[in-house]
Motif scaffolding. Structure first.
Motif: not given
Length: 69
Positions: A40-44, A59-62
């Motif tokens: 949800f943090d990257s325009c879905s 998720f952890a790599r972001r």
């Protein structure tokens, strides 16, 4: 990360636990081809991975990686 069903997981940020809607980062779904991530943090943004571990690692790599619930 919490299972919703046998083929879907909810991924959230523990630092925001108790704040419904804000702590939810996205979902991981089991598909015929592997695991699909919806963030949800990257325009879905969506991504496909061969294993559940690879999907969680997305998720952890972001930047500003998150802990999972």
């Amino acid at each position: 990360m919490r299972p919703i069903s046998s083929s879907r997981w909810r991924v959230g940020d523990r630092r925001l636990n108790g704040r419904p809607g804000i702590s939810l980062l996205g979902f991981i779904d089991l598909t015929d081809g592997g695991f699909e991530v919806t963030r949800f943090d990257s325009c879905s943004a969506r991504g496909a991975y061969p294993s559940l571990d690879d999907a969680v690692a997305d998720f952890a790599r972001r930047p500003g990686g998150h802990e999972f619930q």
